[in-house]
Design a protein around this motif. Sequence first.
Motif, PDB file in Angstrom:
ATOM      1  N   ARG A   1      45.077  28.581  -4.105  1.00  0.00           N
ATOM      2  CA  ARG A   1      44.533  28.337  -2.781  1.00  0.00           C
ATOM      3  C   ARG A   1      43.806  29.579  -2.301  1.00  0.00           C
ATOM      4  O   ARG A   1      44.042  30.682  -2.774  1.00  0.00           O
ATOM      5  N   LYS A   2      42.926  29.368  -1.343  1.00  0.00           N
ATOM      6  CA  LYS A   2      42.165  30.477  -0.783  1.00  0.00           C
ATOM      7  C   LYS A   2      42.925  31.061   0.402  1.00  0.00           C
ATOM      8  O   LYS A   2      43.683  30.362   1.066  1.00  0.00           O
TER       9      LYS A   2
ATOM     10  N   PRO B   1      59.194  30.358  -8.251  1.00  0.00           N
ATOM     11  CA  PRO B   1      59.333  29.893  -6.873  1.00  0.00           C
ATOM     12  C   PRO B   1      58.790  30.881  -5.837  1.00  0.00           C
ATOM     13  O   PRO B   1      58.457  30.484  -4.731  1.00  0.00           O
ATOM     14  N   PHE B   2      58.694  32.159  -6.192  1.00  0.00           N
ATOM     15  CA  PHE B   2      58.223  33.154  -5.241  1.00  0.00           C
ATOM     16  C   PHE B   2      56.833  33.667  -5.585  1.00  0.00           C
ATOM     17  O   PHE B   2      56.379  34.648  -5.042  1.00  0.00           O
ATOM     18  N   GLU B   3      56.164  33.013  -6.517  1.00  0.00           N
ATOM     19  CA  GLU B   3      54.833  33.426  -6.918  1.00  0.00           C
ATOM     20  C   GLU B   3      53.840  32.328  -6.591  1.00  0.00           C
ATOM     21  O   GLU B   3      54.160  31.156  -6.633  1.00  0.00           O
ATOM     22  N   VAL B   4      52.632  32.742  -6.279  1.00  0.00           N
ATOM     23  CA  VAL B   4      51.572  31.781  -6.032  1.00  0.00           C
ATOM     24  C   VAL B   4      50.721  31.723  -7.287  1.00  0.00           C
ATOM     25  O   VAL B   4      50.312  32.759  -7.811  1.00  0.00           O
TER      26      VAL B   4
ATOM     27  N   ALA C   1      45.880  36.142   7.094  1.00  0.00           N
ATOM     28  CA  ALA C   1      45.360  37.375   7.680  1.00  0.00           C
ATOM     29  C   ALA C   1      46.202  37.811   8.873  1.00  0.00           C
ATOM     30  O   ALA C   1      46.487  39.001   9.040  1.00  0.00           O
ATOM     31  N   LEU C   2      46.621  36.857   9.711  1.00  0.00           N
ATOM     32  CA  LEU C   2      47.454  37.197  10.875  1.00  0.00           C
ATOM     33  C   LEU C   2      48.821  37.731  10.450  1.00  0.00           C
ATOM     34  O   LEU C   2      49.308  38.715  11.013  1.00  0.00           O
ATOM     35  N   VAL C   3      49.433  37.093   9.467  1.00  0.00           N
ATOM     36  CA  VAL C   3      50.744  37.549   9.007  1.00  0.00           C
ATOM     37  C   VAL C   3      50.630  38.943   8.407  1.00  0.00           C
ATOM     38  O   VAL C   3      51.467  39.817   8.669  1.00  0.00           O
ATOM     39  N   THR C   4      49.591  39.171   7.611  1.00  0.00           N
ATOM     40  CA  THR C   4      49.392  40.497   7.034  1.00  0.00           C
ATOM     41  C   THR C   4      49.165  41.533   8.125  1.00  0.00           C
ATOM     42  O   THR C   4      49.709  42.644   8.075  1.00  0.00           O
TER      43      THR C   4
END
Length: 78
Positions: free
Chosen positions: A41-42, A33-36, A48-51
């Motif tokens: 997805r790209k 549930p916490f892994e992509v 980028a904004l959150v990072t």
Amino acid sequence: MATAGDIIESGKSARLRPAGGFALKSAQQPAGPFEVAAGARKPTMRDALVTGLLVIYPAFAAVAAIIAGLFLAGAGSV
């Protein structure tokens, strides 16, 4: 426990596998549930904004804390 001398004196040679021969495969299970999932997805502009916020906000908070500390230290001597 066998020592190097015991192994040499036994007359048996060690069997090593070739470096490129057998490679372990990664586990083939769905992401949790916490892994992509890899390649799901790209990265987007939102990522980028959150990072950027996760990097910049702590830096600004640290600078603000230092300035507040210096201000409060100087305010006591007035």
